[in-house]
Design a protein around this motif. Sequence first.
Motif: not given
Length: 68
Positions: A1-20
């Motif tokens: 479960m912790n790995l899933l949260w980390q993968a989701g967080s990395v995805g959110v950061v990647a999406l945020g970087l794309a927006y920036l």
Amino acid sequence: MNLLWQAGSVGVVALGLAYLAFPARIHAFGFEFLRRSSPEESGESDAPVWVYRGIGALLVFMGLTRLV
């Protein structure tokens, strides 16, 4: 479960970087209410681009705080 949260967080950061990094490209297919311009406005506004940059910064912040 912790790995899933980390993968989701990395995805959110990647999406945020794309927006920036590419706010104009995201604006081209983004939220409809930000693409509509009022009839009184004759020129293009930079406000939607800054809104997308703000969204990107918020996403990066949320993703990084979840990773730490």
